[in-house]
Each structure stands twice: as C-alpha cells, then as structure tokens.
Design a protein around this motif. Structure first.
Motif, mmCIF file in Angstrom:
data_model
loop_
_atom_site.group_PDB
_atom_site.id
_atom_site.type_symbol
_atom_site.label_atom_id
_atom_site.label_comp_id
_atom_site.label_asym_id
_atom_site.label_seq_id
_atom_site.Cartn_x
_atom_site.Cartn_y
_atom_site.Cartn_z
ATOM 1 N N GLU A 77 -17.165 23.074 56.086
ATOM 2 C CA GLU A 77 -15.640 23.431 55.817
ATOM 3 C C GLU A 77 -14.971 23.046 54.404
ATOM 4 O O GLU A 77 -13.712 23.361 54.380
ATOM 5 C CB GLU A 77 -14.870 22.539 56.783
ATOM 6 N N GLY A 78 -15.678 22.586 53.386
ATOM 7 C CA GLY A 78 -15.423 22.435 51.871
ATOM 8 C C GLY A 78 -14.440 21.147 51.780
ATOM 9 O O GLY A 78 -13.893 20.935 50.711
ATOM 10 N N VAL A 79 -14.671 20.167 52.768
ATOM 11 C CA VAL A 79 -13.985 18.900 52.535
ATOM 12 C C VAL A 79 -14.628 18.004 51.194
ATOM 13 O O VAL A 79 -13.743 17.628 50.626
ATOM 14 C CB VAL A 79 -14.353 18.031 53.762
ATOM 15 N N MET A 80 -15.743 18.556 50.822
ATOM 16 C CA MET A 80 -16.357 17.444 49.612
ATOM 17 C C MET A 80 -15.568 18.396 48.480
ATOM 18 O O MET A 80 -15.360 17.625 47.681
ATOM 19 C CB MET A 80 -17.717 17.912 49.617
ATOM 20 N N ARG A 81 -15.376 19.572 48.443
ATOM 21 C CA ARG A 81 -14.912 20.402 47.284
ATOM 22 C C ARG A 81 -13.391 19.871 47.019
ATOM 23 O O ARG A 81 -12.981 19.406 45.909
ATOM 24 C CB ARG A 81 -14.993 21.820 47.044
ATOM 25 N N GLU A 82 -12.652 19.707 48.050
ATOM 26 C CA GLU A 82 -11.351 19.252 48.155
ATOM 27 C C GLU A 82 -11.370 17.821 47.679
ATOM 28 O O GLU A 82 -10.153 17.441 46.692
ATOM 29 C CB GLU A 82 -10.693 19.331 49.544
ATOM 30 N N LEU A 135 -21.067 8.608 52.218
ATOM 31 C CA LEU A 135 -19.581 8.188 52.192
ATOM 32 C C LEU A 135 -19.198 7.225 53.463
ATOM 33 O O LEU A 135 -18.759 6.216 53.729
ATOM 34 C CB LEU A 135 -18.619 8.995 51.806
ATOM 35 N N VAL A 136 -19.605 8.143 54.543
ATOM 36 C CA VAL A 136 -19.117 7.905 55.933
ATOM 37 C C VAL A 136 -19.954 6.748 56.569
ATOM 38 O O VAL A 136 -19.618 5.527 56.667
ATOM 39 C CB VAL A 136 -19.403 8.863 56.979
ATOM 40 N N ALA A 137 -21.271 6.661 56.101
ATOM 41 C CA ALA A 137 -22.227 5.674 56.327
ATOM 42 C C ALA A 137 -21.905 4.335 55.688
ATOM 43 O O ALA A 137 -21.957 3.165 56.204
ATOM 44 C CB ALA A 137 -23.653 5.757 56.012
ATOM 45 N N HIS A 138 -21.345 4.426 54.625
ATOM 46 C CA HIS A 138 -20.780 3.262 53.506
ATOM 47 C C HIS A 138 -19.850 2.607 54.331
ATOM 48 O O HIS A 138 -19.757 1.419 54.537
ATOM 49 C CB HIS A 138 -20.727 3.561 52.326
ATOM 50 N N SER A 139 -18.895 3.342 54.774
ATOM 51 C CA SER A 139 -17.373 3.024 55.316
ATOM 52 C C SER A 139 -17.919 2.562 56.769
ATOM 53 O O SER A 139 -17.338 1.303 57.225
ATOM 54 C CB SER A 139 -16.407 4.395 55.706
ATOM 55 N N LEU A 140 -18.713 2.899 57.308
ATOM 56 C CA LEU A 140 -19.263 2.574 58.647
ATOM 57 C C LEU A 140 -19.665 1.060 58.681
ATOM 58 O O LEU A 140 -19.389 0.150 59.452
ATOM 59 C CB LEU A 140 -20.148 3.217 59.528
ATOM 60 N N SER A 141 -20.511 0.878 57.640
ATOM 61 C CA SER A 141 -21.298 -0.182 57.424
ATOM 62 C C SER A 141 -20.495 -1.523 57.028
ATOM 63 O O SER A 141 -20.717 -2.659 57.204
ATOM 64 C CB SER A 141 -22.472 -0.059 56.442
ATOM 65 N N VAL A 142 -19.627 -1.061 55.953
ATOM 66 C CA VAL A 142 -18.951 -2.251 55.234
ATOM 67 C C VAL A 142 -17.297 -2.487 55.716
ATOM 68 O O VAL A 142 -16.976 -3.374 55.325
ATOM 69 C CB VAL A 142 -18.672 -2.198 53.643
ATOM 70 N N ASP A 151 -13.900 6.372 54.449
ATOM 71 C CA ASP A 151 -12.659 6.105 55.274
ATOM 72 C C ASP A 151 -11.861 7.405 55.693
ATOM 73 O O ASP A 151 -11.818 7.686 56.898
ATOM 74 C CB ASP A 151 -11.750 5.305 54.774
ATOM 75 N N GLU A 152 -11.648 8.291 54.971
ATOM 76 C CA GLU A 152 -11.014 9.501 55.005
ATOM 77 C C GLU A 152 -11.835 10.458 55.937
ATOM 78 O O GLU A 152 -11.246 10.962 56.782
ATOM 79 C CB GLU A 152 -10.554 10.070 53.810
ATOM 80 N N ALA A 153 -13.078 10.649 55.594
ATOM 81 C CA ALA A 153 -13.927 11.692 56.239
ATOM 82 C C ALA A 153 -14.123 10.945 57.699
ATOM 83 O O ALA A 153 -14.290 11.576 58.832
ATOM 84 C CB ALA A 153 -15.438 11.724 55.520
#
Length: 173
Positions: A77-82, A135-142, A151-153
């Motif tokens: 959906e283009g979230v990375m570009r945004e 990024l999501v895996a990092h947020s979930l882990s730490v 966190d946003e994703a």
C-alpha cells in the motif's frame, strides 16, 4: 535445538512451530523474542552469522505467516515510501529512527560481531524504510518506544492472530 552459550536452547516445540510457519528449518535461532497472542512464536532472534557462515543482518525475524502477510499488505500500500519521505522532512523522526538503528546494532552485537555487516542494521535503517517486516519484528521484540516506524506499522496491522494459531495457516493450505 539452537541457542547460544549464554542462553538456554530454544525449545524443540518452538522450532517445530517455526518450521511449520516457514515451511523450512529455521537457521541460527537464539531465542523466541516475541510470541503471538495465540501463543506461537512470531519473531525469532537470530545469530548475526548463520551456521553455514553466511552473515545475517536480520537479528529480529518475523516468522508467523499471518503477521508477515499483514505486513506485506502494508508494504504493497506504499507505507514504506510514505515513511521514507517523512524521514527526510521530520528531523525528530529521523533522529528517533537513527536511535532505533543504534539499538538494533547493539542488540545484534550482543550475539557476536561480524565484520561484513558491521554498522549495517536492517530494514533500511537509519535513513530509509526498506522492509517493514524487520521494523515490526524489532518493535515486537524490544517493546514500544524504541523503533518509531516499527511501532507505527505495528499499530496499522489488523489482529493477525484472531482467526487461528499461526501454525494452522500452513496446515490449512
């Protein structure tokens, strides 16, 4: 079972669950760093050098097919570009994302130093967004507050665990 000298081995039941999730034997697993609300592993922490000698910068690795599918939808959906565009325009966000990069590197270095990937984190950090899975895996882990874009994703994701345990997805297909 894998693990590291200062950590207990990962339970065989967890490795079996991840093998069902991935459709292959997981490599270089140090620990289950996060569990899905369904109880199954959904993020692994991996060695910075795989057992075959390959450098592996992805220290936090999402395994749950429902989670990774939901993240892939965000990417399409283009979230990375945004997010990358916002990094260029928002110095505070860029600073917090650079701190997330430093955190990622520090946590990976706890597991060993690998010259070939020295200073290289994952997911595009510190200057762009290349992979929301990392990024999501990092947020979930730490936990929340370390990786602002992770966190946003994570906040954009649906309840990926709501239908079935993660390992059932592979069995259903």
């Amino acid at each position: 079972m894998t693990g590291s000298p200062d950590r207990p081995p990962v339970a065989q039941a967890d490795l079996d669950a991840v093998e069902r999730q991935l459709g292959r034997i997981p490599r270089g697993v140090v620990e289950v760093s996060h569990r899905c609300p369904c109880g199954e592993p959904d993020v692994l922490r991996t060695l910075p050098r795989l057992p075959d000698g390959t450098p592996f910068p992805t220290s936090f690795y999402a395994t749950c097919p429902r989670l990774t599918g939901a993240i892939s939808t965000l990417e399409s959906e283009g979230v990375m570009r945004e997010m990358s565009d916002r990094l260029e325009q928002d110095p505070d966000l860029a600073q917090r994302y650079a701190a997330a990069h430093d955190d990622y590197l520090a946590r990976r270095t706890e597991l060993g130093h690998v010259d070939e990937i020295d200073g290289i984190s994952a997911g595009g950090m510190p200057s762009r967004v290349k992979c929301l899975h990392v990024l999501v895996a990092h947020s979930l882990s730490v936990g929340a507050g370390v990786n602002p874009l992770g966190d946003e994703a994570l906040g954009m994701l649906p309840e990926w665990w709501a239908s079935h345990p993660c390992t059932e997805l592979v069995e259903d297909t």
